[in-house]
Structure formats: C-alpha cells, structure tokens
Design a protein around this motif. Structure first.
Motif, PDB file in Angstrom:
ATOM      1  N   LYS A  86     -27.513 -96.340  79.006  1.00  9.15           N
ATOM      2  CA  LYS A  86     -27.341 -97.791  78.825  1.00  9.15           C
ATOM      3  C   LYS A  86     -26.980 -98.157  77.386  1.00  9.15           C
ATOM      4  CE  LYS A  86     -29.168-102.275  79.805  1.00  9.15           C
ATOM      5  NZ  LYS A  86     -29.987-103.067  80.662  1.00  9.15           N
ATOM      6  N   TYR A  87     -27.593 -97.476  76.402  1.00  9.19           N
ATOM      7  CA  TYR A  87     -27.434 -97.906  75.016  1.00  9.19           C
ATOM      8  C   TYR A  87     -26.755 -96.920  74.075  1.00  9.19           C
ATOM      9  CZ  TYR A  87     -30.706-101.585  76.332  1.00  9.19           C
ATOM     10  OH  TYR A  87     -31.307-102.650  76.947  1.00  9.19           O
ATOM     11  N   TRP A  88     -26.726 -95.632  74.404  1.00  7.47           N
ATOM     12  CA  TRP A  88     -26.316 -94.652  73.402  1.00  7.47           C
ATOM     13  C   TRP A  88     -25.221 -93.698  73.858  1.00  7.47           C
ATOM     14  CZ3 TRP A  88     -27.483 -96.124  68.853  1.00  7.47           C
ATOM     15  CH2 TRP A  88     -28.533 -97.028  68.713  1.00  7.47           C
ATOM     16  N   ASP A  89     -24.336 -94.204  74.704  1.00  9.98           N
ATOM     17  CA  ASP A  89     -23.116 -93.489  75.073  1.00  9.98           C
ATOM     18  C   ASP A  89     -23.376 -92.132  75.723  1.00  9.98           C
ATOM     19  OD1 ASP A  89     -20.346 -93.417  75.324  1.00  9.98           O
ATOM     20  OD2 ASP A  89     -20.073 -92.350  73.436  1.00  9.98           O
ATOM     21  N   TYR A  90     -24.443 -92.054  76.505  1.00  9.29           N
ATOM     22  CA  TYR A  90     -24.647 -90.839  77.310  1.00  9.29           C
ATOM     23  C   TYR A  90     -23.701 -90.949  78.496  1.00  9.29           C
ATOM     24  CZ  TYR A  90     -26.758 -87.419  80.437  1.00  9.29           C
ATOM     25  OH  TYR A  90     -26.960 -86.359  81.282  1.00  9.29           O
ATOM     26  N   ASN A  91     -22.812 -89.968  78.653  1.00 12.40           N
ATOM     27  CA  ASN A  91     -21.763 -90.082  79.663  1.00 12.40           C
ATOM     28  C   ASN A  91     -21.759 -88.917  80.650  1.00 12.40           C
ATOM     29  OD1 ASN A  91     -20.927 -88.083  77.988  1.00 12.40           O
ATOM     30  ND2 ASN A  91     -19.045 -89.069  77.319  1.00 12.40           N
ATOM     31  N   ASP A  92     -22.916 -88.466  81.006  1.00 12.53           N
ATOM     32  CA  ASP A  92     -23.034 -87.324  81.906  1.00 12.53           C
ATOM     33  C   ASP A  92     -23.933 -87.711  83.077  1.00 12.53           C
ATOM     34  OD1 ASP A  92     -22.664 -84.731  82.811  1.00 12.53           O
ATOM     35  OD2 ASP A  92     -23.274 -83.800  80.937  1.00 12.53           O
ATOM     36  N   GLU A  93     -24.196 -86.760  83.966  1.00 12.86           N
ATOM     37  CA  GLU A  93     -25.064 -87.010  85.110  1.00 12.86           C
ATOM     38  C   GLU A  93     -26.502 -87.280  84.672  1.00 12.86           C
ATOM     39  OE1 GLU A  93     -24.880 -84.358  88.533  1.00 12.86           O
ATOM     40  OE2 GLU A  93     -23.143 -83.426  87.588  1.00 12.86           O
ATOM     41  N   ILE A  94     -27.188 -88.077  85.467  1.00 15.57           N
ATOM     42  CA  ILE A  94     -28.628 -88.273  85.282  1.00 15.57           C
ATOM     43  C   ILE A  94     -29.286 -87.133  86.061  1.00 15.57           C
ATOM     44  CG2 ILE A  94     -30.592 -89.815  85.636  1.00 15.57           C
ATOM     45  CD1 ILE A  94     -28.539 -90.966  83.702  1.00 15.57           C
ATOM     46  N   ASP A  95     -29.491 -86.013  85.380  1.00 20.61           N
ATOM     47  CA  ASP A  95     -29.983 -84.817  86.056  1.00 20.61           C
ATOM     48  C   ASP A  95     -31.282 -84.275  85.475  1.00 20.61           C
ATOM     49  OD1 ASP A  95     -29.079 -83.812  83.642  1.00 20.61           O
ATOM     50  OD2 ASP A  95     -27.495 -82.571  84.515  1.00 20.61           O
ATOM     51  N   GLY A  96     -31.745 -84.854  84.378  1.00 20.90           N
ATOM     52  CA  GLY A  96     -32.999 -84.402  83.780  1.00 20.90           C
ATOM     53  C   GLY A  96     -32.881 -83.124  82.974  1.00 20.90           C
ATOM     54  N   ILE A  97     -31.669 -82.647  82.781  1.00 19.31           N
ATOM     55  CA  ILE A  97     -31.448 -81.427  82.003  1.00 19.31           C
ATOM     56  C   ILE A  97     -31.121 -81.823  80.565  1.00 19.31           C
ATOM     57  CG2 ILE A  97     -29.971 -79.397  81.718  1.00 19.31           C
ATOM     58  CD1 ILE A  97     -29.557 -79.515  84.800  1.00 19.31           C
ATOM     59  N   VAL A  98     -31.801 -81.196  79.622  1.00 15.34           N
ATOM     60  CA  VAL A  98     -31.595 -81.513  78.216  1.00 15.34           C
ATOM     61  C   VAL A  98     -30.442 -80.647  77.698  1.00 15.34           C
ATOM     62  CG1 VAL A  98     -32.696 -81.791  75.970  1.00 15.34           C
ATOM     63  CG2 VAL A  98     -34.055 -81.998  78.040  1.00 15.34           C
ATOM     64  N   GLY A  99     -29.239 -81.034  78.094  1.00 19.07           N
ATOM     65  CA  GLY A  99     -28.040 -80.337  77.648  1.00 19.07           C
ATOM     66  C   GLY A  99     -27.473 -80.974  76.393  1.00 19.07           C
ATOM     67  N   SER A 100     -26.314 -80.502  75.993  1.00 19.11           N
ATOM     68  CA  SER A 100     -25.738 -80.985  74.726  1.00 19.11           C
ATOM     69  C   SER A 100     -25.384 -82.470  74.777  1.00 19.11           C
ATOM     70  CB  SER A 100     -24.526 -80.149  74.327  1.00 19.11           C
ATOM     71  OG  SER A 100     -23.478 -80.307  75.264  1.00 19.11           O
ATOM     72  N   ASN A 101     -24.940 -82.997  75.926  1.00 18.14           N
ATOM     73  CA  ASN A 101     -24.624 -84.425  75.994  1.00 18.14           C
ATOM     74  C   ASN A 101     -25.874 -85.285  75.866  1.00 18.14           C
ATOM     75  OD1 ASN A 101     -21.878 -84.054  76.202  1.00 18.14           O
ATOM     76  ND2 ASN A 101     -21.879 -84.038  78.437  1.00 18.14           N
ATOM     77  N   THR A 102     -26.964 -84.834  76.453  1.00 21.73           N
ATOM     78  CA  THR A 102     -28.242 -85.554  76.306  1.00 21.73           C
ATOM     79  C   THR A 102     -28.670 -85.540  74.843  1.00 21.73           C
ATOM     80  OG1 THR A 102     -28.905 -84.948  78.547  1.00 21.73           O
ATOM     81  CG2 THR A 102     -30.658 -85.634  77.045  1.00 21.73           C
ATOM     82  N   VAL A 103     -28.565 -84.387  74.210  1.00 20.05           N
ATOM     83  CA  VAL A 103     -28.988 -84.268  72.805  1.00 20.05           C
ATOM     84  C   VAL A 103     -28.080 -85.096  71.901  1.00 20.05           C
ATOM     85  CG1 VAL A 103     -29.337 -82.659  70.886  1.00 20.05           C
ATOM     86  CG2 VAL A 103     -30.093 -82.032  73.183  1.00 20.05           C
ATOM     87  N   LYS A 104     -26.778 -85.123  72.161  1.00 16.75           N
ATOM     88  CA  LYS A 104     -25.871 -85.946  71.336  1.00 16.75           C
ATOM     89  C   LYS A 104     -26.253 -87.423  71.408  1.00 16.75           C
ATOM     90  CE  LYS A 104     -21.748 -83.053  71.573  1.00 16.75           C
ATOM     91  NZ  LYS A 104     -20.386 -82.914  72.141  1.00 16.75           N
ATOM     92  N   ALA A 105     -26.499 -87.929  72.607  1.00 13.10           N
ATOM     93  CA  ALA A 105     -26.891 -89.334  72.752  1.00 13.10           C
ATOM     94  C   ALA A 105     -28.232 -89.582  72.059  1.00 13.10           C
ATOM     95  CB  ALA A 105     -26.958 -89.708  74.232  1.00 13.10           C
ATOM     96  N   LEU A 106     -29.155 -88.649  72.219  1.00 12.84           N
ATOM     97  CA  LEU A 106     -30.453 -88.751  71.541  1.00 12.84           C
ATOM     98  C   LEU A 106     -30.245 -88.778  70.021  1.00 12.84           C
ATOM     99  CD1 LEU A 106     -33.603 -88.647  71.746  1.00 12.84           C
ATOM    100  CD2 LEU A 106     -33.380 -86.151  71.663  1.00 12.84           C
ATOM    101  N   GLN A 107     -29.381 -87.930  69.512  1.00 13.35           N
ATOM    102  CA  GLN A 107     -29.109 -87.883  68.070  1.00 13.35           C
ATOM    103  C   GLN A 107     -28.505 -89.198  67.572  1.00 13.35           C
ATOM    104  OE1 GLN A 107     -26.718 -84.299  68.128  1.00 13.35           O
ATOM    105  NE2 GLN A 107     -28.397 -83.068  67.269  1.00 13.35           N
TER     106      GLN A 107
END
Length: 150
Positions: free
Chosen positions: A97-118
């Motif tokens: 919603k807020y940080w440009d995460y553009n991947d599946e909502i799968d609960g896996i802490v992959g690089s796209n999740t970490v980039k949005a978190l960063q």
C-alpha cells in the motif's frame, strides 16, 4: 558314558537353537508391529514448512510488531514473537500500500519484500544503506529501531 555326552550336546544345541529362534521371532514381530508411538498419521495435504524470519528482532520486539500488524494489517495469527508466513503476509500488505512492494502477497521474505522494507526504514528509521534487497546488518538495525519505538 558316551550316550550321556551325546545327550548333553544335543540338549545344549537344542537350547541354543531355541533361544536363537525365539530371539529372531521376537525381532520379526517387533519389526512387523510398530508400537503406537511409532505410527504416523497419513495426510493427503502437502506439508508446508513454517518459515520464521525475525530479521534480527528479539521475540519481545517481534511480538510488538505482530500487535501492530494485528491492529492495522489483518494479521490473525498468534502473538508469539515468531515472524512467520502470516506475519510477513500482513507486512507485505502494508508495504504494497505505501512502499512500492510489487510482488505477490506470499509471506516470503524475498528481495522485493526487503527492498520495500528498506524504503520504509530509510524514510523513518535511519536506514542508510542501499535499497538492494539484502537484509544485512543495516536493515536489521533499522528494523530493531522501529520495533523499539513501539
């Protein structure tokens, strides 16, 4: 005298054979019929591993994070301090919603999740590293700063 020696030898050999046969019979029975504790339940569902990734947070810090996810992002799991698949799915909803995460909502802490978190940590929690999708010490330190602010 001779028949007595033969009789004793036969009796001894018969006893040894009987003991050996009994031991083998007992072994085969124990292999054929496992104890109730050794039985396993069959399931038609595939086993899914429960991946926990606290990204450096202690259990207490992760519990605080889970409360925020529960209160704001639909997390319905236990507040147990273990950031598993369901915790990360809720976090991915926030990041999408807020940080440009553009991947599946799968609960896996992959690089796209970490980039949005960063990106989020850079804006609010003094993350100074690259947006590289690698959860290194800088990412983990900023994530801890966030958790300690709760």
């Amino acid at each position: 005298m001779r028949p007595n020696v033969v009789t004793r030898t036969l009796v001894s050999l018969t006893a040894v054979a009987g003991i050996a046969a009994g031991s083998l019979a007992g072994a085969s029975v124990s292999l054929a019929a496992p104890t109730p504790a050794a039985k396993t339940a069959a399931s038609s569902q595939a086993a899914v591993p429960f991946a926990v990734n606290n990204l450096g947070l202690s259990t207490a810090q992760a519990k605080k994070h889970q409360v925020g996810l529960r209160d704001n992002w639909g997390y319905t799991g236990d507040i147990d301090g273990l950031l598993g698949t369901d915790s990360w799915k809720a976090m991915q909803h926030f990041l999408k919603k807020y940080w440009d995460y553009n991947d599946e909502i799968d609960g896996i802490v992959g690089s796209n999740t970490v980039k949005a978190l960063q990106r989020w940590l850079k804006k609010y929690y003094r993350y100074t590293g690259d947006i590289d999708g690698i959860a290194g010490s800088g990412t983990k330190d900023a994530f801890k700063r966030y958790a300690n602010s709760l």
